[in-house]
Write a protein that holds these residues in place. Structure first.
Motif, PDB file in Angstrom:
ATOM      1  N   GLY A  41       0.786  -1.262   0.069  1.00 41.35           N
ATOM      2  CA  GLY A  41       0.039  -0.051  -0.045  1.00 41.35           C
ATOM      3  C   GLY A  41       0.908   1.321  -0.056  1.00 41.35           C
ATOM      4  N   SER A  42       1.933   1.134  -0.065  1.00 40.13           N
ATOM      5  CA  SER A  42       3.112   2.358  -0.041  1.00 40.13           C
ATOM      6  C   SER A  42       3.005   3.050  -1.423  1.00 40.13           C
ATOM      7  CB  SER A  42       4.381   2.040   0.350  1.00 40.13           C
ATOM      8  OG  SER A  42       5.045   1.273  -0.713  1.00 40.13           O
TER       9      SER A  42
ATOM     10  N   VAL B  63      -6.599  -2.418   1.388  1.00 40.40           N
ATOM     11  CA  VAL B  63      -7.715  -3.158   1.399  1.00 40.40           C
ATOM     12  C   VAL B  63      -8.677  -2.703   0.388  1.00 40.40           C
ATOM     13  CG1 VAL B  63     -10.194  -3.070   2.678  1.00 40.40           C
ATOM     14  CG2 VAL B  63      -7.749  -3.163   3.894  1.00 40.40           C
ATOM     15  N   ALA B  64      -8.597  -1.316  -0.260  1.00 38.68           N
ATOM     16  CA  ALA B  64      -9.294  -1.031  -1.595  1.00 38.68           C
ATOM     17  C   ALA B  64      -8.871  -1.720  -2.605  1.00 38.68           C
ATOM     18  CB  ALA B  64      -9.146   0.565  -1.686  1.00 38.68           C
ATOM     19  N   ARG B  65      -7.595  -2.023  -2.709  1.00 41.25           N
ATOM     20  CA  ARG B  65      -7.090  -2.678  -4.089  1.00 41.25           C
ATOM     21  C   ARG B  65      -7.235  -4.249  -4.218  1.00 41.25           C
ATOM     22  NH1 ARG B  65      -0.942  -1.995  -3.671  1.00 41.25           N
ATOM     23  NH2 ARG B  65      -1.056  -4.023  -2.589  1.00 41.25           N
ATOM     24  N   GLN B  66      -7.504  -4.719  -3.118  1.00 43.64           N
ATOM     25  CA  GLN B  66      -7.487  -6.252  -2.978  1.00 43.64           C
ATOM     26  C   GLN B  66      -8.752  -6.541  -2.471  1.00 43.64           C
ATOM     27  OE1 GLN B  66      -3.891  -7.458  -0.643  1.00 43.64           O
ATOM     28  NE2 GLN B  66      -2.524  -7.124  -2.652  1.00 43.64           N
ATOM     29  N   ALA B  67      -9.717  -6.841  -3.338  1.00 43.69           N
ATOM     30  CA  ALA B  67     -11.294  -7.219  -3.164  1.00 43.69           C
ATOM     31  C   ALA B  67     -11.123  -8.439  -2.054  1.00 43.69           C
ATOM     32  CB  ALA B  67     -11.988  -7.367  -4.204  1.00 43.69           C
TER      33      ALA B  67
ATOM     34  N   VAL C 276      -4.084  -7.590   6.156  1.00 44.55           N
ATOM     35  CA  VAL C 276      -3.162  -6.534   5.522  1.00 44.55           C
ATOM     36  C   VAL C 276      -2.257  -6.024   6.759  1.00 44.55           C
ATOM     37  CG1 VAL C 276      -2.919  -4.201   4.670  1.00 44.55           C
ATOM     38  CG2 VAL C 276      -4.731  -5.828   3.548  1.00 44.55           C
ATOM     39  N   ARG C 277      -2.753  -5.976   7.887  1.00 36.29           N
ATOM     40  CA  ARG C 277      -1.760  -5.598   9.132  1.00 36.29           C
ATOM     41  C   ARG C 277      -1.015  -6.598   9.340  1.00 36.29           C
ATOM     42  NH1 ARG C 277      -3.849  -1.108  11.745  1.00 36.29           N
ATOM     43  NH2 ARG C 277      -6.120  -0.669  11.472  1.00 36.29           N
ATOM     44  N   LYS C 278      -1.331  -7.660   9.177  1.00 38.16           N
ATOM     45  CA  LYS C 278      -0.649  -8.877   9.428  1.00 38.16           C
ATOM     46  C   LYS C 278       0.779  -8.657   8.546  1.00 38.16           C
ATOM     47  CE  LYS C 278      -0.689 -13.807  10.294  1.00 38.16           C
ATOM     48  NZ  LYS C 278      -1.269 -14.916  10.305  1.00 38.16           N
ATOM     49  N   ARG C 279       0.449  -8.604   7.113  1.00 42.83           N
ATOM     50  CA  ARG C 279       1.423  -8.366   5.968  1.00 42.83           C
ATOM     51  C   ARG C 279       2.311  -7.246   6.275  1.00 42.83           C
ATOM     52  NH1 ARG C 279      -0.683  -9.040   0.247  1.00 42.83           N
ATOM     53  NH2 ARG C 279       1.475  -8.506  -0.141  1.00 42.83           N
ATOM     54  N   MET C 280       1.804  -6.160   6.728  1.00 44.71           N
ATOM     55  CA  MET C 280       2.359  -4.798   7.103  1.00 44.71           C
ATOM     56  C   MET C 280       3.437  -5.213   8.416  1.00 44.71           C
ATOM     57  SD  MET C 280      -0.798  -1.871   6.822  1.00 44.71           S
ATOM     58  CE  MET C 280       0.283  -0.801   7.596  1.00 44.71           C
TER      59      MET C 280
ATOM     60  N   ALA D  80       4.426   5.502   3.372  1.00 45.96           N
ATOM     61  CA  ALA D  80       3.188   6.295   3.186  1.00 45.96           C
ATOM     62  C   ALA D  80       2.746   5.812   4.976  1.00 45.96           C
ATOM     63  CB  ALA D  80       1.817   5.856   2.627  1.00 45.96           C
ATOM     64  N   PRO D  81       2.070   6.778   5.523  1.00 46.03           N
ATOM     65  CA  PRO D  81       1.370   6.532   6.955  1.00 46.03           C
ATOM     66  C   PRO D  81       0.679   5.360   6.901  1.00 46.03           C
ATOM     67  CG  PRO D  81       0.980   8.904   6.374  1.00 46.03           C
ATOM     68  CD  PRO D  81       1.472   8.193   5.143  1.00 46.03           C
ATOM     69  N   ALA D  82       0.962   4.306   8.067  1.00 45.61           N
ATOM     70  CA  ALA D  82       0.298   3.311   7.998  1.00 45.61           C
ATOM     71  C   ALA D  82      -1.131   3.104   7.741  1.00 45.61           C
ATOM     72  CB  ALA D  82       0.391   2.736   9.576  1.00 45.61           C
ATOM     73  N   GLU D  83      -2.111   4.166   8.271  1.00 47.40           N
ATOM     74  CA  GLU D  83      -3.407   4.061   8.157  1.00 47.40           C
ATOM     75  C   GLU D  83      -3.749   4.246   6.602  1.00 47.40           C
ATOM     76  OE1 GLU D  83      -5.876   2.802   9.997  1.00 47.40           O
ATOM     77  OE2 GLU D  83      -3.971   2.331  11.331  1.00 47.40           O
ATOM     78  N   VAL D  84      -2.959   5.230   5.866  1.00 47.29           N
ATOM     79  CA  VAL D  84      -3.142   5.196   4.502  1.00 47.29           C
ATOM     80  C   VAL D  84      -2.838   3.986   3.687  1.00 47.29           C
ATOM     81  CG1 VAL D  84      -2.181   6.599   2.553  1.00 47.29           C
ATOM     82  CG2 VAL D  84      -2.666   7.825   4.613  1.00 47.29           C
TER      83      VAL D  84
END
Length: 193
Positions: free
Chosen positions: A11-12, A141-145, A152-156, A131-135
């Motif tokens: 997501g960066s 989440v928006a990119r991967q239906a 996503v948090r786990k991957r981050m 980029a900021p974590a929340e961004v």
């Protein structure tokens, strides 16, 4: 040839910056796509994977990605073994394709190459897109239906950017596309001088 590592977590926006660098004239190598191709195209890599993880990890056109992920993300030694098999193949493939491109700048887009022993002192420049974590979470989440915030948090978390110490250029992707392009062009100028 100037070798550049373009890195950043999920997501960066590193893929967007990779596209911009390509537009500026770089050869861009997507290490994730390349590794997936090598899983089906490289007989020696396929043999190593079979030895390491058993024949069930292979499919006719690549690998059983869910099985492989389940195996390596539950066992640090298995992950290290996978990286020891895949990273040399990716590095060799990158060099061959970069040379063949004839471009002055060759960029490897990879979330994980920084900090890995095989790539230490390999790149002339390391560019981190952040980029900021929340961004990042919102974008991923928006990119991967069908992807949950928890996954996503786990991957981050798994992609913690320990390579910040090895970074030459940081591009903070916290605004709009126009702002990002301006930052990418500035980074490009410092790379391609």
């Amino acid at each position: 040839m100037i070798k550049v590592l373009l890195t950043g977590g999920i997501g960066s926006g590193k893929s967007v910056v990779a596209g911009m660098f390509s537009g500026f004239g770089a050869f861009v190598y997507d290490s994730d796509s390349a590794a997936r191709a090598l899983y089906s195209e490289s007989p020696s890599l396929r043999e190593k994977l079979k030895e390491l993880f058993g024949p069930e990890v292979l499919t006719p056109d690549g690998v059983n990605a869910p099985l492989l992920a389940e195996t390596v993300f539950a066992d640090a030694a298995a992950l290290a073994a996978l990286e020891a098999a895949v990273h040399p193949a990716v590095k060799e493939d990158f060099l061959q394709k970069a040379e063949a491109s004839g471009r002055e700048v060759a960029v490897m887009e990879s979330a994980i190459a920084a900090g890995k022993p095989l790539f230490k002192d390999f790149f002339d420049k390391v560019v981190l897109v952040d980029a900021p974590a929340e961004v990042r979470l919102r974008r991923a989440v928006a990119r991967q239906a069908g992807t949950s915030e928890a996954s996503v948090r786990k991957r981050m978390e798994a992609q913690k950017m320990q390579m910040l110490l090895e970074t030459d250029i940081v591009i903070v992707n916290d605004k709009d596309l126009k702002s990002l392009e301006k930052k990418a062009r500035k980074a490009w100028k410092s790379i391609s001088l």
